[in-house]
Write an enzyme that holds these catalytic residues in place. Structure first.
Site, mmCIF file in Angstrom:
data_model
loop_
_atom_site.group_PDB
_atom_site.id
_atom_site.type_symbol
_atom_site.label_atom_id
_atom_site.label_comp_id
_atom_site.label_asym_id
_atom_site.label_seq_id
_atom_site.Cartn_x
_atom_site.Cartn_y
_atom_site.Cartn_z
ATOM 1 N N LYS A 49 0.846 -1.202 0.000
ATOM 2 C CA LYS A 49 0.000 0.000 0.000
ATOM 3 C C LYS A 49 0.874 1.243 0.000
ATOM 4 C CE LYS A 49 -3.746 -2.533 2.221
ATOM 5 N NZ LYS A 49 -4.446 -2.885 3.477
ATOM 6 N N GLN A 93 -4.947 -1.562 9.729
ATOM 7 C CA GLN A 93 -4.774 -2.884 9.114
ATOM 8 C C GLN A 93 -5.383 -3.959 10.025
ATOM 9 O OE1 GLN A 93 -3.318 -3.428 6.023
ATOM 10 N NE2 GLN A 93 -3.971 -5.539 6.254
ATOM 11 N N ASP A 116 -11.386 2.293 4.292
ATOM 12 C CA ASP A 116 -11.744 0.873 4.187
ATOM 13 C C ASP A 116 -13.255 0.648 4.303
ATOM 14 O OD1 ASP A 116 -9.567 -0.645 3.524
ATOM 15 O OD2 ASP A 116 -8.995 -1.147 5.585
#
Ligand code: NAP
Length: 284
Positions: A49, A93, A116
């Site tokens: 990322k 994450q 997200d």
């Protein structure tokens, strides 16, 4: 006839080029990531990322906490990033270490920065058919389906997996495109009965070769989201033999993975537009 392989790498490169143009137009923007612990798979995802951000000119800020971090430490960091005017998107994450209350942490991310789409506000908007921030993997898959002009209206779509990050949002996006959607999971009985019915089959499980060739309808579009690390490299959920009967198939690697990273960059652009008032973020 062998399936057409859906080239996620090539499409992702085009998406990244679009994003680079957006970055140039928007000026400086930043994605902050939070990694708790040292899980090698999570570290690899974060590395990818960050590299993708750098390539398109997005600043990626790497925040790390030890594996034994306390809930309040993680929450304090997320709140600091929420308040940081220099940060457009915040990504925590997952999975988080066991001692942490993961839903509570994800619920701390400011919805407008929640790239997200895992905050209940964004998940709820998607459920209501008014998507704002939606997770990168399902978004990337939708872009891939559009690129190959895969018909969704009225077709039977089967999603295997019901996680908040892939399976559930995927089902919602397919439903929004008027597919008739079935969601399967670990308690589903007679999985093949469902998969054989699918015009579009999305496997998001993490079990190697779960989808055997005799479980797929002739000509179906098969999206392989699964990633399992083996000595031979990354493998998906779909047996390679499925290429003999499917119409379209995403390879692993080179299918959904690159699209996920490219879509995360797009989500960061979207977050920047929300924060700059170029796009209206839903009030409720
Ligand atoms: P997850 O949270 O572990 O969810 C897996 C889902 O699969 C669960 O809903 C589980 O059912 C279901 N399942 C497990 N065994 C099954 C079986 N034998 N038959 C049918 N369903 C079964 O995983 P995730 O985060 O959604 O990720 C899924 C896979 O996609 C993983 O391999 C992950 O590495 C990969 N992934 C890839 C990308 C990418 O960019 N390519 C992005 C994200 C994830 P229950 O709900 O009943 O437990």
């Amino acid at each position: 006839m062998a399936a057409t392989l859906m080239d996620g790498r090539a499409l992702a490169a085009r998406v990244r080029a679009e994003v680079a143009e957006d970055v140039a137009a928007l000026g400086e923007l930043a994605l902050a990531t939070v990694l708790v612990g040292d899980d090698p798979a999570s570290e690899a995802y974060i590395r990818h990322k960050h590299a993708a951000c750098r390539e398109v000119g997005i600043e990626a800020v790497d925040h790390r906490l030890p594996a034994d971090a306390a809930q309040e430490d993680v929450v304090r960091l997320v709140r600091r990033l929420n308040d940081d005017a220099g940060v457009d998107g915040v990504l925590v994450q997952t999975p988080l270490p066991e001692q942490l209350d993961e839903p509570a942490v994800l619920g701390e991310v400011a919805p407008i920065k929640d790239v997200d789409g895992l905050h209940p506000f964004n998940a709820g908007l998607l459920f209501l058919g008014r998507p704002a921030h939606v997770g990168a993997t399902p978004l990337g898959i939708m872009r891939l389906l559009a690129e190959y002009s895969i018909r969704l209206r009225g077709v039977r779509a089967v999603v295997i997996g019901r996680s908040p990050i892939v399976g559930k949002p995927m089902a919602m996006l397919l439903l929004a495109e008027h597919a008739t959607v079935t969601v399967c999971h670990s308690r589903t009985q007679d999985l093949a009965r469902h998969t054989l019915d699918a015009d579009v089959l999305v496997a998001a499980v993490g079990v190697t070769a779960l989808i055997a060739p005799d479980m797929v309808k002739q000509g179906a579009t098969v999206i392989d989201v699964g990633i399992t690390r083996t000595d031979a490299g990354l493998v998906g959920d779909v047996d390679p033999g499925v290429a003999e009967s499917a119409g379209y198939l995403t390879p692993v690697p080179g299918g959904v993975g690159p699209m996920t990273v490219a879509s995360l960059l797009q989500n960061t652009i979207k977050a920047a537009r929300y924060r700059r008032g170029e796009l209206a973020f839903p009030a409720g």
